[in-house]
Design a protein around this motif. Structure first.
Motif, PDB file in Angstrom:
ATOM      1  N   LYS A   1       0.842  -1.194   0.000  1.00 17.26           N
ATOM      2  CA  LYS A   1       0.000   0.000   0.000  1.00 17.26           C
ATOM      3  C   LYS A   1       0.877   1.243   0.000  1.00 17.26           C
ATOM      4  O   LYS A   1       1.960   1.245   0.589  1.00 17.26           O
ATOM      5  N   PRO A   2       0.409   2.297  -0.641  1.00 18.28           N
ATOM      6  CA  PRO A   2       1.184   3.543  -0.619  1.00 18.28           C
ATOM      7  C   PRO A   2       1.064   4.235   0.739  1.00 18.28           C
ATOM      8  O   PRO A   2       0.164   3.938   1.526  1.00 18.28           O
ATOM      9  N   VAL A   3       1.969   5.156   0.959  1.00 18.84           N
ATOM     10  CA  VAL A   3       1.990   5.967   2.174  1.00 18.84           C
ATOM     11  C   VAL A   3       1.585   7.383   1.781  1.00 18.84           C
ATOM     12  O   VAL A   3       2.061   7.918   0.779  1.00 18.84           O
ATOM     13  N   LYS A   4       0.708   7.973   2.556  1.00 17.62           N
ATOM     14  CA  LYS A   4       0.289   9.346   2.276  1.00 17.62           C
ATOM     15  C   LYS A   4       1.418  10.285   2.697  1.00 17.62           C
ATOM     16  O   LYS A   4       1.813  10.302   3.853  1.00 17.62           O
ATOM     17  N   ILE A   5       1.967  11.036   1.742  1.00 16.35           N
ATOM     18  CA  ILE A   5       3.092  11.922   2.049  1.00 16.35           C
ATOM     19  C   ILE A   5       2.682  13.388   2.132  1.00 16.35           C
ATOM     20  O   ILE A   5       3.468  14.222   2.567  1.00 16.35           O
ATOM     21  N   SER A   6       1.469  13.682   1.710  1.00 17.52           N
ATOM     22  CA  SER A   6       0.893  15.017   1.880  1.00 17.52           C
ATOM     23  C   SER A   6      -0.619  14.869   1.738  1.00 17.52           C
ATOM     24  O   SER A   6      -1.124  13.761   1.547  1.00 17.52           O
ATOM     25  N   SER A   7      -1.326  15.966   1.803  1.00 24.18           N
ATOM     26  CA  SER A   7      -2.783  15.874   1.735  1.00 24.18           C
ATOM     27  C   SER A   7      -3.278  15.368   0.379  1.00 24.18           C
ATOM     28  O   SER A   7      -4.371  14.832   0.289  1.00 24.18           O
TER      29      SER A   7
END
Length: 69
Positions: free
Chosen positions: A39-45
């Protein structure tokens, strides 16, 4: 996975993930839904990225599965 990849904690955006895996956007997100891709990681909004180490581990696992056949 090399020690330098772990040490840098590098993140890959979708174009890089596509280039590393040879998969398209639709295939990547389908595999995520099926629990077969990191799964990807949220790095900004408004942005996500994948940990390079997770992609490397996924590739190694695929290679190992391929070697079994």
């Amino acid at each position: 996975m090399s020690a330098s990849n772990v040490a840098t904690g590098r993140y890959l955006r979708l174009p890089d993930v596509k280039a590393e895996t040879g998969l398209g956007k639709t295939s990547i997100y389908q595999l995520i839904r099926e629990g077969q891709f990191p799964k990807p990681v949220k790095i900004s909004s408004r942005a996500v990225a994948w940990r390079e180490g997770a992609i490397e581990a996924w590739k190694a696992d695929r290679q190992a599965q391929s070697d079994k056949v």
